[in-house]
Design a protein around this motif. Sequence first.
Motif, PDB file in Angstrom:
ATOM      1  N   PHE A 174     -17.486 -28.133 -30.973  1.00 49.46           N
ATOM      2  CA  PHE A 174     -18.581 -27.528 -30.215  1.00 49.46           C
ATOM      3  C   PHE A 174     -19.912 -27.706 -30.953  1.00 49.46           C
ATOM      4  CE2 PHE A 174     -14.760 -25.110 -29.034  1.00 49.46           C
ATOM      5  CZ  PHE A 174     -14.737 -25.388 -27.676  1.00 49.46           C
ATOM      6  N   LEU A 175     -19.862 -27.641 -32.277  1.00 50.04           N
ATOM      7  CA  LEU A 175     -21.075 -27.891 -33.064  1.00 50.04           C
ATOM      8  C   LEU A 175     -21.519 -29.341 -32.905  1.00 50.04           C
ATOM      9  CD1 LEU A 175     -20.156 -25.970 -36.357  1.00 50.04           C
ATOM     10  CD2 LEU A 175     -21.695 -25.217 -34.534  1.00 50.04           C
ATOM     11  N   ALA A 176     -20.564 -30.266 -32.838  1.00 51.06           N
ATOM     12  CA  ALA A 176     -20.896 -31.682 -32.652  1.00 51.06           C
ATOM     13  C   ALA A 176     -21.565 -31.908 -31.301  1.00 51.06           C
ATOM     14  CB  ALA A 176     -19.637 -32.531 -32.776  1.00 51.06           C
ATOM     15  N   VAL A 177     -21.035 -31.282 -30.259  1.00 50.75           N
ATOM     16  CA  VAL A 177     -21.625 -31.412 -28.920  1.00 50.75           C
ATOM     17  C   VAL A 177     -23.035 -30.815 -28.907  1.00 50.75           C
ATOM     18  CG1 VAL A 177     -21.428 -30.634 -26.528  1.00 50.75           C
ATOM     19  CG2 VAL A 177     -19.406 -31.446 -27.747  1.00 50.75           C
ATOM     20  N   LEU A 178     -23.215 -29.680 -29.564  1.00 52.07           N
ATOM     21  CA  LEU A 178     -24.534 -29.042 -29.626  1.00 52.07           C
ATOM     22  C   LEU A 178     -25.554 -29.938 -30.318  1.00 52.07           C
ATOM     23  CD1 LEU A 178     -26.323 -26.520 -29.221  1.00 52.07           C
ATOM     24  CD2 LEU A 178     -25.477 -25.679 -31.424  1.00 52.07           C
ATOM     25  N   VAL A 179     -25.151 -30.561 -31.414  1.00 53.76           N
ATOM     26  CA  VAL A 179     -26.061 -31.462 -32.137  1.00 53.76           C
ATOM     27  C   VAL A 179     -26.420 -32.664 -31.269  1.00 53.76           C
ATOM     28  CG1 VAL A 179     -26.265 -33.014 -34.120  1.00 53.76           C
ATOM     29  CG2 VAL A 179     -25.306 -30.731 -34.421  1.00 53.76           C
ATOM     30  N   ALA A 180     -25.459 -33.198 -30.518  1.00 52.20           N
ATOM     31  CA  ALA A 180     -25.734 -34.335 -29.635  1.00 52.20           C
ATOM     32  C   ALA A 180     -26.787 -33.975 -28.592  1.00 52.20           C
ATOM     33  CB  ALA A 180     -24.445 -34.794 -28.956  1.00 52.20           C
ATOM     34  N   VAL A 181     -26.705 -32.772 -28.040  1.00 45.30           N
ATOM     35  CA  VAL A 181     -27.689 -32.321 -27.050  1.00 45.30           C
ATOM     36  C   VAL A 181     -29.058 -32.166 -27.704  1.00 45.30           C
ATOM     37  CG1 VAL A 181     -28.315 -30.445 -25.493  1.00 45.30           C
ATOM     38  CG2 VAL A 181     -25.944 -31.206 -25.624  1.00 45.30           C
ATOM     39  N   VAL A 182     -29.090 -31.634 -28.923  1.00 47.55           N
ATOM     40  CA  VAL A 182     -30.359 -31.469 -29.646  1.00 47.55           C
ATOM     41  C   VAL A 182     -31.003 -32.827 -29.915  1.00 47.55           C
ATOM     42  CG1 VAL A 182     -31.399 -30.726 -31.825  1.00 47.55           C
ATOM     43  CG2 VAL A 182     -29.735 -29.258 -30.676  1.00 47.55           C
ATOM     44  N   VAL A 183     -30.196 -33.795 -30.334  1.00 48.25           N
ATOM     45  CA  VAL A 183     -30.724 -35.144 -30.595  1.00 48.25           C
ATOM     46  C   VAL A 183     -31.299 -35.748 -29.317  1.00 48.25           C
ATOM     47  CG1 VAL A 183     -30.067 -37.505 -31.211  1.00 48.25           C
ATOM     48  CG2 VAL A 183     -29.234 -35.588 -32.570  1.00 48.25           C
ATOM     49  N   LEU A 184     -30.613 -35.544 -28.201  1.00 46.59           N
ATOM     50  CA  LEU A 184     -31.121 -36.053 -26.917  1.00 46.59           C
ATOM     51  C   LEU A 184     -32.470 -35.430 -26.584  1.00 46.59           C
ATOM     52  CD1 LEU A 184     -30.641 -37.651 -24.275  1.00 46.59           C
ATOM     53  CD2 LEU A 184     -29.535 -35.595 -23.373  1.00 46.59           C
ATOM     54  N   ILE A 185     -32.595 -34.125 -26.769  1.00 46.00           N
ATOM     55  CA  ILE A 185     -33.860 -33.440 -26.472  1.00 46.00           C
ATOM     56  C   ILE A 185     -34.972 -33.941 -27.378  1.00 46.00           C
ATOM     57  CG2 ILE A 185     -35.019 -31.196 -26.528  1.00 46.00           C
ATOM     58  CD1 ILE A 185     -32.330 -29.946 -25.720  1.00 46.00           C
ATOM     59  N   VAL A 186     -34.653 -34.124 -28.661  1.00 46.30           N
ATOM     60  CA  VAL A 186     -35.666 -34.605 -29.611  1.00 46.30           C
ATOM     61  C   VAL A 186     -36.168 -35.985 -29.210  1.00 46.30           C
ATOM     62  CG1 VAL A 186     -36.019 -35.387 -31.990  1.00 46.30           C
ATOM     63  CG2 VAL A 186     -34.880 -33.209 -31.557  1.00 46.30           C
ATOM     64  N   LEU A 187     -35.252 -36.877 -28.830  1.00 46.78           N
ATOM     65  CA  LEU A 187     -35.645 -38.237 -28.497  1.00 46.78           C
ATOM     66  C   LEU A 187     -36.353 -38.337 -27.145  1.00 46.78           C
ATOM     67  CD1 LEU A 187     -32.508 -40.254 -29.680  1.00 46.78           C
ATOM     68  CD2 LEU A 187     -34.780 -40.299 -30.693  1.00 46.78           C
ATOM     69  N   LYS A 188     -35.955 -37.499 -26.188  1.00 47.50           N
ATOM     70  CA  LYS A 188     -36.464 -37.618 -24.830  1.00 47.50           C
ATOM     71  C   LYS A 188     -37.643 -36.698 -24.517  1.00 47.50           C
ATOM     72  CE  LYS A 188     -33.311 -40.495 -23.057  1.00 47.50           C
ATOM     73  NZ  LYS A 188     -33.639 -41.791 -22.409  1.00 47.50           N
ATOM     74  N   ARG A 189     -37.722 -35.559 -25.188  1.00 47.20           N
ATOM     75  CA  ARG A 189     -38.652 -34.528 -24.738  1.00 47.20           C
ATOM     76  C   ARG A 189     -39.657 -34.074 -25.787  1.00 47.20           C
ATOM     77  NH1 ARG A 189     -37.234 -36.116 -20.617  1.00 47.20           N
ATOM     78  NH2 ARG A 189     -36.091 -35.063 -18.921  1.00 47.20           N
ATOM     79  N   THR A 190     -39.704 -34.733 -26.946  1.00 45.42           N
ATOM     80  CA  THR A 190     -40.645 -34.299 -27.980  1.00 45.42           C
ATOM     81  C   THR A 190     -41.571 -35.448 -28.391  1.00 45.42           C
ATOM     82  OG1 THR A 190     -39.190 -34.881 -29.842  1.00 45.42           O
ATOM     83  CG2 THR A 190     -38.936 -32.673 -28.884  1.00 45.42           C
ATOM     84  N   THR A 191     -42.749 -35.074 -28.844  1.00 47.17           N
ATOM     85  CA  THR A 191     -43.712 -36.062 -29.351  1.00 47.17           C
ATOM     86  C   THR A 191     -43.158 -36.765 -30.579  1.00 47.17           C
ATOM     87  OG1 THR A 191     -45.512 -34.662 -28.556  1.00 47.17           O
ATOM     88  CG2 THR A 191     -46.083 -36.373 -30.150  1.00 47.17           C
ATOM     89  N   PHE A 192     -42.472 -35.994 -31.424  1.00 44.78           N
ATOM     90  CA  PHE A 192     -41.873 -36.554 -32.632  1.00 44.78           C
ATOM     91  C   PHE A 192     -40.892 -37.673 -32.281  1.00 44.78           C
ATOM     92  CE2 PHE A 192     -38.256 -36.224 -35.674  1.00 44.78           C
ATOM     93  CZ  PHE A 192     -38.901 -36.767 -36.776  1.00 44.78           C
ATOM     94  N   GLY A 193     -40.028 -37.422 -31.294  1.00 50.05           N
ATOM     95  CA  GLY A 193     -39.079 -38.444 -30.877  1.00 50.05           C
ATOM     96  C   GLY A 193     -39.759 -39.662 -30.277  1.00 50.05           C
ATOM     97  N   TYR A 194     -40.821 -39.424 -29.522  1.00 51.50           N
ATOM     98  CA  TYR A 194     -41.576 -40.540 -28.936  1.00 51.50           C
ATOM     99  C   TYR A 194     -42.182 -41.413 -30.031  1.00 51.50           C
ATOM    100  CZ  TYR A 194     -45.320 -43.060 -26.587  1.00 51.50           C
ATOM    101  OH  TYR A 194     -46.166 -44.037 -26.138  1.00 51.50           O
ATOM    102  N   GLU A 195     -42.708 -40.789 -31.072  1.00 50.53           N
ATOM    103  CA  GLU A 195     -43.315 -41.547 -32.165  1.00 50.53           C
ATOM    104  C   GLU A 195     -42.272 -42.397 -32.886  1.00 50.53           C
ATOM    105  OE1 GLU A 195     -45.244 -38.734 -34.654  1.00 50.53           O
ATOM    106  OE2 GLU A 195     -46.981 -38.474 -33.329  1.00 50.53           O
TER     107      GLU A 195
END
Length: 397
Positions: free
Chosen positions: A228-249
């Motif tokens: 469950f922790l692995a699935v949670l981290v995968a969702v966080v990584v997706l949000i960082v890459l898709k929905r944050t300025t940091f991920g866009y950079e």
Amino acid sequence: MDKKPTSTLLDRSLGGLSSVAAALIAIVIGLALGLVVLLALDAQHAWKDGFVPILQAGFRNATNESLAKVGMHLSTLGQEIVEAAPLILCGLSVAFAFKTGLFNIGAAGQYTVGAFGGLYAALVLHLPWWLCLLFATVFGAVWGAIPGLFKAYLNINEVITSIMFNWVGLYAVNTITYGRGYGIMYNAAQAKTYAIKEVSPQSLIPSKLFGWDLYETFKYGSISIAIFLAVLVAVVVLIVLKRTTFGYELKACGHNPHAAKYAGINEKRSIILAMVIAGALAGFGAGLYYLAGGAQWNPQDSTTLPSMGFDGISVALLASLHPVGCIFSGLFISHLSTGGAQMTQLYFPGEIADVVSGIIIYLCAFSSLFRGWVRRGLIRLFAGKGRKEAKGNDTAD
């Protein structure tokens, strides 16, 4: 004005469907070729003793015996879940670096150093499990930062440095852990590190989640909430890459570092942070595995890097570098490995499962070709439906 958003949404939908279909095509062809290999080795037992166990894997007990007798205590399925958690994280490590234009082939070394960090926090410092996970993550991040620094400031290819630091990390961890046979973490009687459940039970990742005891369900000793922790981290990584300025950079630097630099993005900072995060993900995966209590580190095995790090490349490629896709591809690779162990060893070696997964990963190189076929087929399908609807409206008018 409404046509452009609709077209963009359709393109995204077609892209997602074609990626999933391409992965499924690679899996089906890989399994078919694996069956051909089994038939070539022993045609008489290829299906029952080879191919069926690979497909059933963790579900084999439930299909071979009555559910009333087996109940929900599926230990082999529990093993599958336990091994899937680090695979998902190593896949995320490779996929994240790929998204930022880097090839992190050093996940095995980062996994190794992360395992050492988690075990040291548990066996020596006797910290609670969440702090031990943090130690594993930080150790992996530090080891991932080194190739990033070489890439950013000396323009040394990260593939070269990460491969070298895989072995540096392995030998360093083994040397410190062994300590000439008297290391504080080393159990000379078993030639492995001490068992966490005996030395520091509070360092074990719990098996209960909101009242649900996974051990009672699967009856597998090292089952925990790690999946469950692995699935949670995968969702966080997706949000960082898709929905944050940091991920866009980070992605901008990966697509075109010169354009990103011209736009004011700090290229060197992005490279280092990308490798730090990739290393942290691999280290976290090692923590999820070793802090579950199902494995102990053997410092005398100095010639083999942990397979999890390299299997992460397979997970990432099969998932088309998508963070959520890494969840399903990690589970699938773990399913294949468990299925290989379930085969009748009298007739077939367990490595046949590695052959099948290798074929599937090789076919992933043709994923763009498969995606093109599927995309064109879907466009023709939707176009044909659109023409039929338009013809029907004209007839009604």
